[in-house]
Write an enzyme that holds these catalytic residues in place. Structure first.
Site, short mmCIF file in Angstrom:
data_model
loop_
_atom_site.label_atom_id
_atom_site.label_comp_id
_atom_site.label_asym_id
_atom_site.label_seq_id
_atom_site.Cartn_x
_atom_site.Cartn_y
_atom_site.Cartn_z
N LYS A 1 0.80 -1.02 -0.08
CA LYS A 1 0.54 -0.30 0.07
C LYS A 1 1.26 1.35 0.02
O LYS A 1 0.31 2.36 -0.09
CB LYS A 1 -0.94 -0.15 1.35
CG LYS A 1 -1.40 -1.48 1.44
CD LYS A 1 -2.56 -1.49 0.24
CE LYS A 1 -3.24 -2.84 0.97
NZ LYS A 1 -4.97 -3.03 0.40
C1 LIG Z 1 -0.71 -7.67 2.56
C2 LIG Z 1 -2.08 -7.60 1.28
N1 LIG Z 1 -1.83 -8.52 0.55
C3 LIG Z 1 -3.54 -8.45 -0.37
C4 LIG Z 1 -4.54 -7.52 -0.55
C5 LIG Z 1 -5.29 -7.71 -1.27
O1 LIG Z 1 -5.39 -7.02 -2.68
P1 LIG Z 1 -6.27 -6.20 -3.09
O2 LIG Z 1 -7.00 -5.68 -2.16
O3 LIG Z 1 -5.67 -4.68 -3.86
O4 LIG Z 1 -6.60 -7.09 -4.21
C6 LIG Z 1 -3.77 -7.13 0.22
C7 LIG Z 1 -5.38 -5.70 0.45
O5 LIG Z 1 -6.08 -4.86 0.49
C8 LIG Z 1 -3.25 -6.69 1.94
O6 LIG Z 1 -3.44 -6.15 2.51
N1 LIG Z 2 -6.52 -4.86 2.20
C1 LIG Z 2 -6.84 -3.79 2.18
C2 LIG Z 2 -8.98 -3.74 2.03
C3 LIG Z 2 -8.61 -2.35 1.83
O1 LIG Z 2 -8.61 -2.38 -0.14
P1 LIG Z 2 -7.82 -1.40 -0.25
O2 LIG Z 2 -6.79 -1.24 -1.44
O3 LIG Z 2 -9.08 -0.67 -1.35
O4 LIG Z 2 -7.82 0.07 0.11
C4 LIG Z 2 -6.42 -3.11 3.55
O5 LIG Z 2 -5.09 -3.67 4.26
O6 LIG Z 2 -7.09 -2.11 4.41
#
Ligand SMILES: Cc1ncc(COP(=O)(O)O)c(C=O)c1O
Ligand SMILES: N[C@@H](CCOP(=O)(O)O)C(=O)O
Length: 463
Positions: free
Chosen positions: A112
């Site tokens: 993120k």
């Molecule tokens: C560590 C981790 N892996 C994978 C994901 C999944 O990613 P996305 O929500 O973009 O599919 C998330 C949260 O979104 C996450 O925090």
């Molecule tokens: N896995 C995410 C969930 C939120 O996802 P986002 O990519 O839409 O912000 C988290 O860790 O909060």
């Protein structure tokens, strides 16, 4: 570059407006009106360039007039300068034809940070120029929240409220959100699951009095800027393995579909991506959908990969928009069915379009632990449970003629209990976070209801 809503009824916006707006006013998500293609020689020329340079070349066409070339470069440099690895997103070999893209060297140890750090820079620049302020409200299953707090804490023009599901995230994730001392940071522990938190955030956007009254902004992946910044590492990693002259595939641990959707944008821009494989834990709505063509909501099950404990996968709406030939009315229809009856069936043509790009698979809790153990024994790589879900799925989808890149989405030290249970090794936090367990926590427990949370937000920003 103009941005349109996936539901076709909201005004078209510029990049800056779409970034500051978050959810479209028709409930849809903003996407670029068209995706610019990069010529093959421009993609080839990215090989060997620093991460920041590739970030500039990939993102620049989407940003339009929002920032000058020089300012945009400065924002990018500031965003990634604090990462703990010179390559920012290093690629390591796991086995024959299988590579791991480490996306956890940012300040909060998850992928993120790649988007949130540049979004923080862009928000600050845009708000300083306009002299306005915003209230960011975000939902998190653990990682978005800490990354957002890190990116926005201490900014005078921003208050940031993060809703997380009480008791359903790791202790490290919780403390990352509850221990910052900045007055503009507000952690709210919601009685509910991540889907409840995300629905509450969307309800706030759809309550126009509240939205306009508090100048609501969103930094979940509903925000196009989040997706855009995540496109970059698909380029850096693919190019380092020979793209555009050689195709690659990606396996992406998936929950809200933002990361893998960024991969589909890289593909649309001309990066030769053969397959994008969705890897899910027991919360497998995306795998079931890609297997059957029916998107059917279930309850959220807690797992050892809690950040992926998601069933209503926000960005799937963007993929549907593409699959329906950018027909906003068709997407709006499916989203109303989801709201009214908990699911929908994708039309045959759209389903076939999705299957052309995306593969999928699901991993059990036992397989996740076994993969963490096996990867450590065989490669020396300590995986977080989310990355392990990705590695387990990728191993089933290897093709000897196309290299596979699995995204390692978080640092193992964010999930020390699951990693220790699997391997007997307790991964330490980086030294800058070594006292995380001693820092005092500040959090407000809230019911999973809209009105009391809105009240808290109004009160806090007025004080
Ligand atoms: C560590 C981790 N892996 C994978 C994901 C999944 O990613 P996305 O929500 O973009 O599919 C998330 C949260 O979104 C996450 O925090
Ligand atoms: N896995 C995410 C969930 C939120 O996802 P986002 O990519 O839409 O912000 C988290 O860790 O909060």
């Amino acid at each position: 570059m103009r941005y349109v809503s996936t539901r076709g009824q909201a005004p078209e916006l510029s990049f800056e407006e779409a970034m500051l707006t978050g959810l479209a006013r028709d409930g849809g998500l903003y996407v670029p009106a068209s995706v610019p293609a990069l010529p093959e020689d421009e993609i080839a020329a990215m090989a060997g360039q620093p991460y920041e340079e590739v970030a500039y070349r990939v993102m620049r066409p989407f940003v339009g007039e929002a920032f000058s070339d020089a300012q945009f470069r400065t924002l990018i440099d500031a965003a990634y300068g604090g990462f703990g690895h010179a390559a920012r997103a290093p690629l390591v070999q796991l086995g024959a034809g299988h590579h791991l893209l480490e996306l956890f060297h940012g300040p909060t140890l998850a992928f993120k940070d790649f988007a949130m750090q540049i979004i923080g820079q862009m928000f600050e620049a845009a708000l300083t120029r306009s002299g306005s302020r915003v209230t960011i409200v975000g939902a998190t299953s653990g990682d978005t929240g800490s990354a957002a707090i890190e990116a926005f804490r201490g900014l005078a023009a921003v208050d940031v409220f993060i809703l997380y599901p009480h008791g359903r995230i790791s202790e490290v994730q919780r403390r990352q959100m509850t221990t910052p001392t900045d007055d503009n940071v507000h952690a709210l522990a919601v009685d509910g699951d991540f889907d409840d938190c995300q629905a509450l955030v969307k309800d706030m956007f759809n309550d126009f009095d509240f939205r306009d009254g508090v100048a609501l902004a969103g930094v979940n992946s509903i925000n196009w800027g989040r997706v855009l910044a995540q496109v970059v590492y698909f380029f850096t990693s693919a190019v380092s393995l020979g793209a555009p002259h050689r195709p690659v595939s990606f396996t992406v641990p998936t929950g809200n579909f933002g990361d893998i959707y960024a991969g589909s944008i890289a593909r649309a821009m001309g990066l030769p991506i053969e397959r994008l494989v969705v890897a899910t834990n027991r919360n497998d709505i995306l795998h079931r959908t890609l297997e059957s063509g029916a998107y059917v909501k279930e309850g959220v099950h807690p797992t050892i990969s809690p950040s992926m404990d998601i069933q209503v996968s926000s960005n799937f709406e963007r993929a549907l928009f593409d699959a329906y030939g950018r027909d906003g009315a068709a997407v709006a229809g499916q989203m109303s069915e989801l709201r009214d009856s908990g699911g929908f069936r994708i039309s045959q043509g759209a389903y076939e379009g999705l299957k052309e790009i995306y593969g999928s698979d699901r991993v059990s809790e036992e397989e996740t632990s076994a993969t963490i153990k096996q990867a450590l024994a065989e490669t020396g790589e300590l995986l977080c449970p989310h990355s392990a879900v990705g590695v387990a799925v990728a191993e089933r989808h290897l093709d000897p003629s196309v290299p596979m890149i699995t995204l390692a989405t978080a640092h193992p030290a964010k999930f020390p209990d699951a990693v220790e249970d699997a391997t007997g090794v307790r991964p330490p936090l980086p030294s800058r976070m070594a006292d995380l367990y001693e820092r005092p926590e500040r959090v407000t427990r809230v019911p999973g209801e809209l009105a009391p949370i809105q009240e808290i937000i109004r009160e806090r920003i007025a004080s």
